[in-house]
Design a protein around this motif. Structure first.
Motif, PDB file in Angstrom:
ATOM      1  N   TRP A  53     -11.049  -3.356  -0.781  1.00  0.00           N
ATOM      2  CA  TRP A  53     -10.521  -2.079  -0.291  1.00  0.00           C
ATOM      3  C   TRP A  53     -10.162  -2.188   1.189  1.00  0.00           C
ATOM      4  O   TRP A  53      -9.087  -1.766   1.611  1.00  0.00           O
ATOM      5  CB  TRP A  53     -11.551  -0.983  -0.523  1.00  0.00           C
ATOM      6  N   GLU A  54     -11.061  -2.760   1.987  1.00  0.00           N
ATOM      7  CA  GLU A  54     -10.803  -2.888   3.422  1.00  0.00           C
ATOM      8  C   GLU A  54      -9.631  -3.819   3.684  1.00  0.00           C
ATOM      9  O   GLU A  54      -8.828  -3.576   4.593  1.00  0.00           O
ATOM     10  CB  GLU A  54     -12.054  -3.376   4.141  1.00  0.00           C
ATOM     11  N   ALA A  55      -9.486  -4.894   2.886  1.00  0.00           N
ATOM     12  CA  ALA A  55      -8.346  -5.791   3.048  1.00  0.00           C
ATOM     13  C   ALA A  55      -7.036  -5.054   2.762  1.00  0.00           C
ATOM     14  O   ALA A  55      -6.046  -5.222   3.482  1.00  0.00           O
ATOM     15  CB  ALA A  55      -8.492  -7.004   2.129  1.00  0.00           C
ATOM     16  N   GLU A  56      -7.014  -4.238   1.721  1.00  0.00           N
ATOM     17  CA  GLU A  56      -5.809  -3.471   1.403  1.00  0.00           C
ATOM     18  C   GLU A  56      -5.492  -2.470   2.512  1.00  0.00           C
ATOM     19  O   GLU A  56      -4.334  -2.301   2.896  1.00  0.00           O
ATOM     20  CB  GLU A  56      -5.980  -2.735   0.067  1.00  0.00           C
ATOM     21  N   VAL A  57      -6.517  -1.813   3.029  1.00  0.00           N
ATOM     22  CA  VAL A  57      -6.298  -0.844   4.105  1.00  0.00           C
ATOM     23  C   VAL A  57      -5.766  -1.545   5.347  1.00  0.00           C
ATOM     24  O   VAL A  57      -4.845  -1.046   6.013  1.00  0.00           O
ATOM     25  CB  VAL A  57      -7.601  -0.062   4.410  1.00  0.00           C
ATOM     26  N   ARG A  58      -6.323  -2.730   5.672  1.00  0.00           N
ATOM     27  CA  ARG A  58      -5.820  -3.476   6.833  1.00  0.00           C
ATOM     28  C   ARG A  58      -4.366  -3.892   6.631  1.00  0.00           C
ATOM     29  O   ARG A  58      -3.548  -3.789   7.554  1.00  0.00           O
ATOM     30  CB  ARG A  58      -6.677  -4.718   7.073  1.00  0.00           C
ATOM     31  N   GLU A  59      -4.016  -4.330   5.422  1.00  0.00           N
ATOM     32  CA  GLU A  59      -2.640  -4.737   5.155  1.00  0.00           C
ATOM     33  C   GLU A  59      -1.681  -3.557   5.280  1.00  0.00           C
ATOM     34  O   GLU A  59      -0.616  -3.670   5.892  1.00  0.00           O
ATOM     35  CB  GLU A  59      -2.551  -5.328   3.747  1.00  0.00           C
ATOM     36  N   GLU A  63       1.387  -2.990   7.996  1.00  0.00           N
ATOM     37  CA  GLU A  63       2.760  -2.640   7.605  1.00  0.00           C
ATOM     38  C   GLU A  63       3.217  -1.379   8.325  1.00  0.00           C
ATOM     39  O   GLU A  63       4.365  -1.289   8.765  1.00  0.00           O
ATOM     40  CB  GLU A  63       2.834  -2.444   6.098  1.00  0.00           C
ATOM     41  N   ILE A  64       2.340  -0.411   8.459  1.00  0.00           N
ATOM     42  CA  ILE A  64       2.701   0.825   9.164  1.00  0.00           C
ATOM     43  C   ILE A  64       2.956   0.527  10.633  1.00  0.00           C
ATOM     44  O   ILE A  64       3.944   1.007  11.204  1.00  0.00           O
ATOM     45  CB  ILE A  64       1.594   1.884   8.988  1.00  0.00           C
ATOM     46  N   GLU A  65       2.098  -0.269  11.262  1.00  0.00           N
ATOM     47  CA  GLU A  65       2.305  -0.610  12.671  1.00  0.00           C
ATOM     48  C   GLU A  65       3.604  -1.371  12.856  1.00  0.00           C
ATOM     49  O   GLU A  65       4.333  -1.147  13.824  1.00  0.00           O
ATOM     50  CB  GLU A  65       1.126  -1.439  13.183  1.00  0.00           C
ATOM     51  N   ARG A  66       3.917  -2.294  11.939  1.00  0.00           N
ATOM     52  CA  ARG A  66       5.175  -3.044  12.030  1.00  0.00           C
ATOM     53  C   ARG A  66       6.362  -2.114  11.898  1.00  0.00           C
ATOM     54  O   ARG A  66       7.350  -2.237  12.623  1.00  0.00           O
ATOM     55  CB  ARG A  66       5.230  -4.104  10.926  1.00  0.00           C
ATOM     56  N   SER A  67       6.286  -1.161  10.965  1.00  0.00           N
ATOM     57  CA  SER A  67       7.425  -0.268  10.764  1.00  0.00           C
ATOM     58  C   SER A  67       7.591   0.679  11.948  1.00  0.00           C
ATOM     59  O   SER A  67       8.706   1.074  12.275  1.00  0.00           O
ATOM     60  CB  SER A  67       7.258   0.531   9.473  1.00  0.00           C
TER      61      SER A  67
END
Length: 105
Positions: A53-59, A63-67
């Protein structure tokens, strides 16, 4: 709260005594061992699910920070449109009469 799952020390002692009477001294250690194994497996499963779950949240956060940091590539607006509206004067279709039917055209 000073108790285990809302159960006080006297209730825990009663449960152990009852289990000792029902299971006997021979089966009680085996059942306690099996219960301990189940609890450990549940803990490991919980830890694995939490890590995933934490890995998915970090990913998703990356992606949000990149966008947000990389602006979208917005293409420039197209050149002026070449489509022209038909003129209203001198056209038979500009003001059709109420007797005109689409089949007649």
């Amino acid at each position: 709260m000073d108790s285990l799952f809302g159960i006080g020390p006297m209730e825990v002692a009663f449960i152990f005594l009852l289990a000792f009477i029902l299971l006997g001294p021979r089966d009680l250690p085996r059942m306690a061992y099996q219960l301990g194994r189940w609890i450990r497996q549940a803990q490991l499963l919980y830890e694995e699910m939490r890590r995933e779950w934490e890995a998915e949240v970090r990913e998703i956060s990356r992606e949000i920070e990149r966008s947000v940091s990389d602006p979208l590539e917005i293409p420039p607006p197209p050149e002026a449109a070449t489509y022209q509206l038909p003129s209203l004067s001198g056209s038979a279709d500009a003001n059709p009469s109420p007797t005109d039917r689409p089949e007649d055209r």
